[in-house]
Design a protein around this motif. Structure first.
Motif, mmCIF file in Angstrom:
data_model
loop_
_atom_site.group_PDB
_atom_site.id
_atom_site.type_symbol
_atom_site.label_atom_id
_atom_site.label_comp_id
_atom_site.label_asym_id
_atom_site.label_seq_id
_atom_site.Cartn_x
_atom_site.Cartn_y
_atom_site.Cartn_z
ATOM 1 N N ARG A 3 0.690 -1.305 0.026
ATOM 2 C CA ARG A 3 -0.066 -0.140 -0.033
ATOM 3 C C ARG A 3 0.695 1.158 0.005
ATOM 4 N NH1 ARG A 3 -2.755 0.799 4.557
ATOM 5 N NH2 ARG A 3 -4.241 1.803 3.698
ATOM 6 N N ILE A 4 0.345 2.071 -0.719
ATOM 7 C CA ILE A 4 1.182 3.490 -0.962
ATOM 8 C C ILE A 4 0.123 4.598 -0.513
ATOM 9 C CG2 ILE A 4 2.576 5.044 -2.273
ATOM 10 C CD1 ILE A 4 3.877 2.760 -3.630
ATOM 11 N N VAL A 5 0.003 5.218 0.525
ATOM 12 C CA VAL A 5 -0.973 6.107 0.835
ATOM 13 C C VAL A 5 -0.479 7.572 1.323
ATOM 14 C CG1 VAL A 5 -3.173 6.249 2.286
ATOM 15 C CG2 VAL A 5 -2.262 4.108 1.625
ATOM 16 N N ASN A 6 -1.250 8.661 0.912
ATOM 17 C CA ASN A 6 -1.047 9.839 1.196
ATOM 18 C C ASN A 6 0.571 10.126 1.088
ATOM 19 O OD1 ASN A 6 -3.582 10.122 2.274
ATOM 20 N ND2 ASN A 6 -2.911 9.072 4.261
ATOM 21 N N CYS A 7 0.979 10.010 -0.049
ATOM 22 C CA CYS A 7 2.527 10.518 -0.633
ATOM 23 C C CYS A 7 2.298 11.319 -1.658
ATOM 24 C CB CYS A 7 3.000 8.933 -0.944
ATOM 25 S SG CYS A 7 3.412 7.873 0.235
ATOM 26 N N LYS A 8 3.278 12.394 -1.451
ATOM 27 C CA LYS A 8 3.248 13.487 -2.515
ATOM 28 C C LYS A 8 4.747 13.688 -3.009
ATOM 29 C CE LYS A 8 2.305 18.496 -2.687
ATOM 30 N NZ LYS A 8 1.890 19.440 -1.857
ATOM 31 N N ASN A 9 5.045 13.579 -4.378
ATOM 32 C CA ASN A 9 6.063 14.111 -4.847
ATOM 33 C C ASN A 9 6.202 15.506 -5.554
ATOM 34 O OD1 ASN A 9 8.943 13.534 -6.192
ATOM 35 N ND2 ASN A 9 7.771 13.590 -8.214
ATOM 36 N N THR A 10 7.211 16.174 -5.479
ATOM 37 C CA THR A 10 7.363 17.578 -6.191
ATOM 38 C C THR A 10 8.672 17.904 -6.943
ATOM 39 O OG1 THR A 10 8.404 18.681 -4.131
ATOM 40 C CG2 THR A 10 5.980 18.624 -4.066
ATOM 41 N N ALA A 11 9.266 16.953 -7.056
ATOM 42 C CA ALA A 11 10.714 16.870 -7.495
ATOM 43 C C ALA A 11 10.450 16.421 -8.976
ATOM 44 C CB ALA A 11 11.732 15.891 -7.066
ATOM 45 N N ASN A 12 11.372 16.478 -10.133
ATOM 46 C CA ASN A 12 11.351 16.131 -11.314
ATOM 47 C C ASN A 12 11.846 14.719 -11.382
ATOM 48 O OD1 ASN A 12 10.215 18.508 -12.215
ATOM 49 N ND2 ASN A 12 12.107 19.409 -12.818
ATOM 50 N N VAL A 13 11.359 13.947 -12.429
ATOM 51 C CA VAL A 13 11.806 12.524 -12.492
ATOM 52 C C VAL A 13 12.408 12.579 -14.144
ATOM 53 C CG1 VAL A 13 11.252 10.009 -12.435
ATOM 54 C CG2 VAL A 13 10.460 11.796 -10.636
ATOM 55 N N THR A 14 13.545 11.933 -14.330
ATOM 56 C CA THR A 14 14.014 11.841 -15.657
ATOM 57 C C THR A 14 14.474 10.570 -15.704
ATOM 58 O OG1 THR A 14 14.429 14.266 -15.953
ATOM 59 C CG2 THR A 14 15.651 12.787 -17.498
ATOM 60 N N GLY A 15 14.413 9.766 -16.794
ATOM 61 C CA GLY A 15 14.944 8.324 -16.891
ATOM 62 C C GLY A 15 14.748 7.675 -18.124
ATOM 63 N N ASP A 16 14.838 6.598 -18.528
ATOM 64 C CA ASP A 16 14.777 5.832 -19.775
ATOM 65 C C ASP A 16 13.500 5.517 -20.022
ATOM 66 O OD1 ASP A 16 15.788 4.847 -22.022
ATOM 67 O OD2 ASP A 16 16.414 3.150 -21.532
ATOM 68 N N ASN A 17 12.829 4.461 -19.346
ATOM 69 C CA ASN A 17 11.437 3.988 -19.842
ATOM 70 C C ASN A 17 11.051 3.587 -18.248
ATOM 71 O OD1 ASN A 17 12.889 1.845 -19.600
ATOM 72 N ND2 ASN A 17 11.791 0.996 -21.488
ATOM 73 N N TYR A 18 9.507 3.616 -18.084
ATOM 74 C CA TYR A 18 8.900 3.154 -16.884
ATOM 75 C C TYR A 18 9.303 4.123 -15.596
ATOM 76 C CZ TYR A 18 9.339 -1.198 -19.342
ATOM 77 O OH TYR A 18 9.087 -2.341 -20.438
ATOM 78 N N ASN A 19 8.841 5.318 -16.141
ATOM 79 C CA ASN A 19 9.192 6.579 -14.970
ATOM 80 C C ASN A 19 7.697 6.782 -14.700
ATOM 81 O OD1 ASN A 19 12.044 6.860 -15.567
ATOM 82 N ND2 ASN A 19 11.095 7.287 -17.710
ATOM 83 N N GLY A 20 7.809 7.090 -13.003
ATOM 84 C CA GLY A 20 6.635 7.858 -12.280
ATOM 85 C C GLY A 20 7.024 8.759 -11.322
ATOM 86 N N GLY A 21 6.125 9.580 -11.305
ATOM 87 C CA GLY A 21 6.197 10.573 -10.168
ATOM 88 C C GLY A 21 6.435 10.086 -8.506
ATOM 89 N N ILE A 22 5.507 9.003 -8.391
ATOM 90 C CA ILE A 22 5.323 8.193 -7.385
ATOM 91 C C ILE A 22 6.119 6.596 -7.526
ATOM 92 C CG2 ILE A 22 3.800 7.007 -5.602
ATOM 93 C CD1 ILE A 22 3.964 9.970 -5.598
#
Length: 377
Positions: A1-20
């Protein structure tokens, strides 16, 4: 379970990328159901940039998960399967999620169905919620960001495959350069239901198919694709090709093996102007039901046809055929633009209890086949 989480940073990669999360899957011994993994009350505000595919504002790829009350405000870019919330989703539930970021896919999501009815690619291009959704249920999801790509571009889902959408909405502009742009779904295939959905964003395509609800819909055999009780209030514009419509740009049901493939559009309303060179309609732009050859014991061939039903639908806006020149065909109608393909006179198209109050126009009376009709071109 991933609950009540927040990301504000930039994410950079090849493939399969997500803010969480980048990739979410179940362990091999875990029961395969949509409750195996839960994301709830999560948000992303950073930009997600991938060089390749399956990038999402929250999740790049998931199998067997439920995503509830999640939101994305960041921009997401990549090649294909680029989504505001999820890049590629398989076997899950997405509830009350929304996107306000700009989503852009730079790659070709592939062809749809070949001449024998075989799926070549069910990848999605770009979408506000999930670019690709297979065996997924979406409820009360929304998008307000700009969505752009080459093909299979949708305000909520890019490519829907055995997937149902209930009460979803889009207010962002949707732009494609090749095929299948829809205010709610870019491409719907096999046993997909789009129910009680609403579009207010402008949908445009440089080439083929731009529609307020679904860009292109196809099904095989008895597995129906249905668009029910949907409303469009955003302009749909095709610049060079065909398939501009308020509800469905291009309909192609397949009768695979004599099983009577069916595609239904019921209780839908269009309230915005529709324009395209040819095959433009207030409800459906172009339709091409396909047939199946059956040989009896004496070798004689007969055809069984897939069917398309347009029932209890209304158009209340102008529909324009923009093609000019003596070599162009123009089919434009208040409900159905026109029927395409070989043996068009035998195709199974039923239009029942429909109403048109919008003007129907074509630009050039010198066109090769200038056809305009209040109900069908």
């Amino acid at each position: 379970r991933i609950v009540n989480c927040k990301n504000t940073a930039n994410v950079t990669g090849d493939n399969y990328n997500g803010g969480i999360a980048a990739w979410v899957d179940i362990y091999k011994d875990t029961p395969k159901n949509s409750n195996a993994i839960l994301f709830e009350n999560c948000s992303n505000e950073g930009n997600v940039t991938g060089k390749k595919d399956q990038n999402g504002g929250l999740i790049g790829h998931f199998d067997y998960a439920t995503v509830k009350n999640c939101s994305n405000k960041g921009d997401v870019t990549g090649t294909i399967n680029i989504g505001g919330v999820i890049g590629r989703a398989y076997q899950g539930i997405i509830l009350d999620c929304n996107n306000s970021g700009n989503i852009k896919a730079t790659g070709d999501a592939g062809k749809y169905v070949n001449k024998s009815g075989t799926v070549v690619s069910n990848n999605g291009g770009a979408a506000g919620v999930s670019a690709h959704a297979q065996n997924v249920t979406l409820k009360r999801c929304s998008n307000s960001g700009e969505i752009s790509g080459i093909n299979k571009v949708g305000g909520v889902v890019g490519a829907a495959y055995w997937t149902d959408l209930y009460s979803c909405s889009n207010s962002g502009n949707v732009k494609a350069t090749s095929e299948a742009a829809g205010g709610i779904v870019g491409w719907a295939y096999i046993k997909s239901l789009i129910y009680n959905c609403h579009n207010k964003g402008e949908v445009s395509n440089e080439m083929y198919q731009a529609a307020g609800i679904v860009g292109q819909a196809q099904n095989t055999g008895s597995y129906a694709v249905m668009i029910v009780n949907c409303v469009n209030e955003g302009k749909a514009i095709v610049k060079k090709g065909n398939g501009a419509a308020g509800i469905l740009g291009y309909a192609q049901p397949w009768d695979n093996g004599g099983n009577g493939g069916t595609l239904k559009i019921e209780g839908c309303i269009n309230k915005a102007e529709i324009s395209g060179p040819a095959y433009s309609g207030g409800i459906v732009g172009a339709a091409s039901p396909m047939y199946y050859e059956i040989k009896d014991k004496n070798g004689n061939i007969k055809y069984t046809w897939a069917r398309m039903y347009i029932n209890n639908c209304e158009n209340h806006a102008k529909v324009i055929g923009t093609a000019t020149g003596e070599k162009n065909n123009v089919f434009v109608g208040g409900i159905l633009g026109g029927s395409m393909g070989t043996y068009w006179y035998n195709q199974g198209i039923d239009i029942n209890n429909c109403l048109n109050t919008g003007d129907v126009e074509y630009a050039d009376p010198k066109a090769l086949w200038p056809n305009a009709g209040g109900i069908a071109g």
